[in-house]
Design an enzyme around this catalytic site. Structure first.
Site, short mmCIF file in Angstrom:
data_model
loop_
_atom_site.label_atom_id
_atom_site.label_comp_id
_atom_site.label_asym_id
_atom_site.label_seq_id
_atom_site.Cartn_x
_atom_site.Cartn_y
_atom_site.Cartn_z
N LEU A 391 32.44 70.35 -5.69
CA LEU A 391 32.43 69.23 -4.75
C LEU A 391 33.84 68.98 -4.24
CD1 LEU A 391 30.00 66.86 -6.70
CD2 LEU A 391 29.48 68.38 -4.79
N GLU A 392 34.05 69.18 -2.95
CA GLU A 392 35.38 69.09 -2.37
C GLU A 392 35.59 67.81 -1.56
OE1 GLU A 392 36.31 72.72 -0.34
OE2 GLU A 392 35.50 73.96 -1.93
N ASN A 393 34.70 66.84 -1.76
CA ASN A 393 34.82 65.59 -1.00
C ASN A 393 34.85 64.38 -1.92
OD1 ASN A 393 34.59 66.49 1.93
ND2 ASN A 393 32.86 67.53 0.98
#
Length: 566
Positions: A391-393
């Protein structure tokens, strides 16, 4: 399927940003008892009164808030970074502590016009409230400063609340001084290993930090509502309490909870894996790289992460659909059979959740349950061995921990659990990703941080290193190795070719040199670790498809080297 959607994010970090990061790690001093908060409308209870926001980018909202009934929400757009500022009266030759609670997209806090050295600090996107703090000293003739918040161009909106310019009364009529906060409630043990206990608790209104006590003595201080106490003995019971703090003082201690460490042995989950393993992402889409079936993935890969599961309309839930059309007619039945064949050969195949554009949000108990239930359902449907968190957010450590523990309870001890954070996510143990990794250390297989699409970052020695070098890999890995993860839970994530990432590609030789440096103290650059980590797990690449496009040069070079490590 849109191939651009699956490209990993490229982020370039300027020297100014790196300097701001260094500032954010600097300790701040204590204010005196006579000091006050000189900011007006610090909690945005009166809308935006006293504040000016560029390009009408700011608005007062009633939810979410850190405390009280209001907060600021500001949205960057185009060339506007959503700067909201206030002129604050101060005294000359005085020291002030500047702080604010932020959430959402990238958020910066700073003061200009100080008459000495202007300051700023920042944080990347955060799924939960996080406090930014720095200090400044006014000049001999300074009677006011500009205090500001802003986001970053093209990033999501940020939220801010409870701004404080704490120090001598500047005479401008700021908000009332804080009162001592109440004792925290809801203290609970969220995880244990043979040498650590992880804790969570409820937020306290007006608190700016929390102190954790172990057996009556101070163990650590944090700004959020979770902590991991390390350096404990195996198979031992410890009592824990927590207090809330702010400039007015420290609360009474919370109720006591007991956490018992596990027996000694190799930490983490994952069933049977080689001591040293290679992870590769397999693309469930066609973006110009070689299209593969699972059966096409070379045997050098021990863990195959299928990218990606998709978010559904149910908060926290995910689903997975094979892109048969994009993969040349590859059927679900063939896909499942190939997974079984890889598993029969001793490999692990897992599903990855997230990616650059992954929108999965686990931010409360309901979404945590939805995440665990849906991931387990996908695992059962396709035969996956586990899950990769990419998860990059932003990530909420409290509820992602709940989700992963619930999933582990369903899947059992053979669950493979991997993570692929960005470099910024693992700069400090207070970061949400790092907290989550420590919280689930007893069931965590490996963290393969992405050492690319990054730019310059701090190493464990406090020096700044540029991506694309041996030093960048080793000095940043050292933060995880010395920050609480076991060496067997640390891997080096690199692109398989120059086309696999926007920046940060290094040759397989550089990857192998970094592995040698960390495990044997050979082939190091200017940075040399203080000790060896012979149990280092190995390496990861994005992706097996880009590797195949380049003739499998990456896996042919790195794979045998990883498997031959001590």
């Amino acid at each position: 399927m849109d191939p651009v959607r699956r490209r990993r994010r490229t982020r370039l970090w300027s020297g100014a940003v790196t300097a701001a990061l260094a500032l954010s790690l600097t300790a701040v001093g204590q204010a005196s008892a006579a000091d006050v908060n000189n900011a007006k409308n610090a909690g945005f209870e009166s809308g935006l009164s006293g504040w000016t926001c560029s390009a009408n980018s700011g608005t007062a909202v009633s939810s979410p808030v850190h405390a009280g009934a209001g907060a600021l929400k500001a949205t960057p757009a185009g060339q506007d970074n959503a700067r909201c500022s206030q002129t604050v009266a101060v005294k000359p030759n005085a020291t002030y502590t500047l702080s604010a609670w932020v959430q959402g997209g990238y958020a910066y806090l700073g003061a200009s016009g100080t008459g000495t050295t202007d300051v700023s600090t920042w944080t990347p996107d955060s799924a939960s409230w996080k406090q930014l703090t720095t200090t400044f000293t006014t000049g001999a003739n300074t009677t006011s400063v500009s205090v500001y918040l802003h986001g970053w161009y093209g990033q999501a909106a940020y939220l801010a609340d409870d701004v404080s310019v704490y120090g001598p009364d500047g005479g401008g009529g700021g908000d009332p001084a804080p009162t001592v906060p109440a004792a925290p409630g809801g203290l609970a043990v969220s995880g244990t290993t043979s040498s650590s206990v992880s804790l969570t608790w409820n937020a306290v209104s007006g608190a700016t930090g929390y102190t954790v006590y172990r057996n009556g003595s101070k163990a650590t201080a944090v700004s959020g509502t979770s902590a991991t106490v390390t350096g404990l003995a195996a198979s031992t019971a410890y009592s824990f309490q927590v207090t809330a703090t702010n400039a007015a003082g420290e609360s009474a201690k919370s109720a006591t909870v007991t956490g018992t460490t596990t027996s000694s042995g190799n930490p983490g989950g994952g069933g049977t894996l080689p001591k040293h393993a290679v992870t590769g992402y397999w693309q469930n889409f066609n973006n110009g790289a070689t299209v593969q079936k699972i059966s096409d993935v070379p045997a050098q890969y021990d863990i195959i992460a299928v990218a990606f599961a998709d978010a559904t309309t149910t908060p926290g839930a995910v689903s997975f659909t094979l892109d048969s059309a994009g993969l040349g007619g590859y059927t679900a039945d063939q896909f499942k059979a190939d997974i079984k064949a890889k598993q029969a050969a001793g490999k692990k195949v897992i599903v990855s959740v997230g990616g650059q554009n992954g929108t999965v949000s686990v931010s409360d108990a309901t979404s945590a349950a939805n995440f665990a239930n849906s991931v387990y359902s996908v695992m059962q449907t396709y035969g996956f061995d586990g899950v990769d968190i990419d998860l990059e957010n932003g990530i909420n450590p409290t509820y992602m921990t709940q989700a992963l523990r619930s999933l582990a309870a369903k899947a059992g001890p053979s669950l493979i659990l991997t993570m692929a954070p960005q470099t910024i996510d693992m700069q400090s143990t207070s970061a949400g990703y790092f907290q989550t990794a420590l919280n689930v250390k007893d069931i965590l297989t490996v963290v393969n941080m992405q050492y690319y699409n990054s730019g310059s970052m701090l190493g464990c020695d406090g020096k700044v290193y540029s991506q694309g070098t041996v030093d960048f890999l080793t000095a940043l890995a050292c933060i995880q190795l010395e920050g609480g993860l076991a060496p067997s839970q640390v891997g080096l994530g690199l692109p398989a070719s120059t086309r696999g990432a926007g920046s940060g590609y290094v040759s397989p030789t550089v990857v192998n040199n970094a592995l040698d440096c960390l495990t044997k103290l050979t082939n190091c650059g200017s940075f040399k670790p203080s000790r060896t980590y012979p149990d280092l797990r190995g390496a990861m690449t994005w992706s097996t498809n880009w590797d195949a496009t380049a003739g499998n040069a990456w896996s042919n070079a790195v794979g045998p080297h990883v498997h031959a490590l001590p």
